[in-house]
Each structure stands twice: as structure tokens, then as C-alpha cells.
Design a protein around this motif. Structure first.
Motif, PDB file in Angstrom:
ATOM      1  N   CYS A  66       2.024   7.753   0.078  1.00 14.38           N
ATOM      2  CA  CYS A  66       2.243   6.317   0.256  1.00 14.38           C
ATOM      3  C   CYS A  66       1.484   5.540  -0.821  1.00 14.38           C
ATOM      4  O   CYS A  66       0.293   5.737  -1.029  1.00 14.38           O
ATOM      5  CB  CYS A  66       1.788   5.880   1.643  1.00 14.38           C
ATOM      6  SG  CYS A  66       2.104   4.137   1.988  1.00 14.38           S
ATOM      7  N   HIS A 120       4.780   0.432   2.199  1.00 16.24           N
ATOM      8  CA  HIS A 120       4.392   1.679   2.851  1.00 16.24           C
ATOM      9  C   HIS A 120       5.589   2.625   2.909  1.00 16.24           C
ATOM     10  O   HIS A 120       6.658   2.257   3.363  1.00 16.24           O
ATOM     11  CB  HIS A 120       3.888   1.408   4.265  1.00 16.24           C
ATOM     12  CG  HIS A 120       2.502   0.884   4.307  1.00 16.24           C
ATOM     13  ND1 HIS A 120       1.387   1.698   4.247  1.00 16.24           N
ATOM     14  CD2 HIS A 120       2.038  -0.383   4.371  1.00 16.24           C
ATOM     15  CE1 HIS A 120       0.294   0.946   4.299  1.00 16.24           C
ATOM     16  NE2 HIS A 120       0.666  -0.306   4.366  1.00 16.24           N
ATOM     17  N   CYS A 170       4.813   5.700   4.045  1.00 16.97           N
ATOM     18  CA  CYS A 170       4.307   6.680   5.004  1.00 16.97           C
ATOM     19  C   CYS A 170       4.953   6.441   6.363  1.00 16.97           C
ATOM     20  O   CYS A 170       5.462   5.374   6.658  1.00 16.97           O
ATOM     21  CB  CYS A 170       2.788   6.576   5.119  1.00 16.97           C
ATOM     22  SG  CYS A 170       2.219   4.958   5.658  1.00 16.97           S
TER      23      CYS A 170
END
Length: 306
Positions: free
Chosen positions: A145, A169, A171
Motif C-alpha cells: 500500500c 490505500h 491495502c
DNA sequence: GATATTTGACCAAC
DNA sequence: GTTGGTCAAATATC
């Protein structure tokens, strides 16, 4: 948006009723309701910002120093978000690194975005009173990320911080749906589930029943562990959730009076420490997400549930 | 021992 | 050359 405003009104009413109640009410409950009020204020502020395209800043010259939002003006609530879209290099700014896909936020709660951040640097910035702290997503190493953020206290408004989010982001660190846990008393855990599948302005904070200035205060409490496990079963350890309470943003209370008296970078550092020590188990945990204009929340149902 | 923070050093943009 | 942003070793905490 209207629902948010309504929710805020209901929360205010509940707060006043609790305060005026002849029945003794635990301070924690009052604090929880105060937190809810704060979250509504935050959510409304953020939602307003995202709703209004005119609020989106396309200024190529937006920098931490030259930002039109750094003039010290106040905003409603504690948060103010601006999006910076592909700023062009001006040659005179301090944009040394990528700043595309960045957004700037002025907030008194710089760490309540519900993400897990790891501090990787701090720098004194020329002609500024307070240092800038650099954070990157905790999942940079395991999920690659690339999201980072920079936090700097605002000179004109020491109670607020300028937060610059850079990158998105990637992730898998978010809830499947926005949820609000109210758990001043573990036996009376409340869950608010905002129907949504979109990650947007998100507020998440946790604090132990007494106060959250101490780390891991409730470590080992299985009730809280269970709550944490709700958050993301896919990839995120409960210990990686950010925990932050900006108690200073609230009116004086026994809770706020327990906050360590710090100033300047000390507070940022302290916050960062608390923030990253997210395995303190939450007894209050609130997420707010918005999917377009859909926000389903019945305050009556919510406040009657306990 | 694992994980997070601190902080001086280094790199790169200007 | 200056300065903002990042790296990574040292340190701290649990």
C-alpha cells in the motif's frame, strides 16, 4: 446528508436528556454520546466537503505553506477536507514529491481516519513552528500500500492539524461495511451498521471505559477482541487498527482532564504512539462511511437499544 | 522476539 | 546549496 443532520439532532437531544436526567448517568456514557456528537459533526463536515464539487481544490499551487486552507480560518466541526487533483508543478512550490491524488484536511483529530499508519519520519519545516510528521500505511510492506500522510500542527490554530493524504490505500484494511460499536459497557454492546460498501470519509476511534490515554488498557478482554474481529476478517489483525481519541476536541470533562498536558510535536508524537498501539481493545468504536447519498441510521432505534 | 518510534543521514527536487 | 521527504539503524515498548 439530511439523515446525518437528523442523527446529530437526535444525538444532541439524547445528550441533553442524559445530562438533565435525575437518574445517575455514568460519565462514560455521557462521553460516548459526546463522541457520537463529535462524529456527526465530523461526518457532516466531511460529507459536505465531498458533496460539493466546488470544494474540491484544483489549485496547482496548493502546498502546505501556500495552501488556501492554511489561512487559519475556522470551519464547522473539527474536520475540513480538500482534494488536490493532479497539481501541476509550478516551480515555486515545495512539491518535491508526488502530490497527485492528494487531499488536504484540517482537523483536530488527525488520526481518526480509521487507517493504520506507521510513523517513519519527522522533520522541522522551514519557517514553521511545528515539525511535520510523516506516516505511511502499515500495510506498505505486506500489501504494498502506497498511501502516506503528513501531519503538521497549524500555527494559527494549534488545536488543529493539517493532514495531507497522498495516494490511495490499496491495502485490504477496511470494514466490509461501516459499523458503529457503542460499548461503554461490554454487556451492552451496540452495533450500528451503515449499509455501504464504499470506503470514504471514515471515522474510527476507540477508547477504554475510563480513558484512552493509556495503551493496552483493556488488553485481554475477550469481549473487545470479539468486537475487533468484526472489523476485517480478511487480512487485518485487530492490533493494526488505528486508535485515536482527540479528547481535546471535546468540552472539558473528567476524561479530557486526564489527557497528558503536551504541546506541539509532543502531542503529535504522543498521538502517534497511541495511534499505532492499536491493540488496545476498543470499547467504543465508530466507523462512518458514505456510499453516495445512502446512509441508513435510525437514531431512535440506536439509542433505545441499550 | 516482534513490532513501533525516533532520529540522523541520505537522496532528490528545486 | 537548500530543504523536504524517505531510509534505516538504534532504541523503546510490550
Amino acid at each position: 446528508m439530511e439523515d446525518l443532520v437528523r442523527g446529530q439532532e437526535f444525538a444532541k437531544q439524547a445528550h441533553m436528556q442524559l445530562q438533565g436526567s435525575e437518574i445517575p448517568v455514568e460519565n462514560e456514557i455521557l462521553d460516548s454520546v459526546a463522541k457520537i456528537l463529535e462524529c456527526f459533526a465530523n461526518a457532516i463536515s466531511k460529507f459536505s466537503s465531498s458533496e460539493s464539487s466546488s470544494e474540491v481544490c484544483h489549485s496547482p499551487a496548493l502546498t502546505a505553506v501556500d495552501s488556501p486552507f492554511s489561512d487559519g480560518r475556522k470551519s464547522e466541526g473539527t474536520g475540513e477536507i480538500r482534494t488536490i487533483i493532479s497539481p501541476k508543478k509550478t516551480g515555486s512550490s515545495n512539491k518535491r514529491r508526488r502530490t497527485s491524488d492528494a487531499r488536504e484536511e484540517l482537523t483536530a483529530t488527525p488520526f481518526d481516519d480509521g487507517r493504520a499508519w506507521r510513523k517513519y519520519g519527522q522533520k522541522e519545516i522551514l519557517n514553521t513552528k511545528y515539525p511535520k510528521s510523516y506516516f505511511r500505511c502499515t500495510h506498505k510492506t505486506d500489501q504494498g500500500c502506497q498511501a502516506t500522510k503528513q501531519v503538521q500542527r497549524i500555527e494559527e490554530e494549534p488545536a488543529k492539524y493539517r493532514v495531507l493524504y497522498i495516494g490511495q490505500h490499496t491495502c485490504n484494511n477496511q470494514l466490509k461495511g461501516p459499523q458503529l460499536f457503542l460499548d461503554a459497557n461490554p454487556r451492552h454492546t451496540c452495533l450500528l451498521n451503515f449499509e455501504s460498501n464504499y470506503y470514504a470519509p471514515k471515522v474510527e476511534f476507540s477508547f477504554p471505559a475510563s480513558i484512552s490515554s493509556a495503551k493496552h488498557e483493556f488488553k485481554g478482554d475477550t469481549e473487545y477482541a470479539n468486537i475487533a474481529s468484526h472489523k476485517n476478517k480478511d487480512s487485518v489483525k485487530s492490533s493494526e487498527f488505528a486508535v485515536w481519541n482527540d479528547l481535546s476536541a471535546f468540552n472539558p470533562s473528567p476524561a479530557t482532564s486526564m489527557m497528558p498536558s503536551t504541546s506541539g510535536s509532543e502531542l503529535v508524537d504522543g498521538i502517534a504512539g497511541l495511534y499505532s498501539s492499536a491493540d488496545s481493545n476498543p470499547n467504543f468504536d465508530m466507523d462512518m462511511m458514505f456510499d453516495d447519498d445512502v446512509l441508513q441510521f435510525d437514531p431512535n432505534e440506536f439509542f433505545n437499544s441499550s
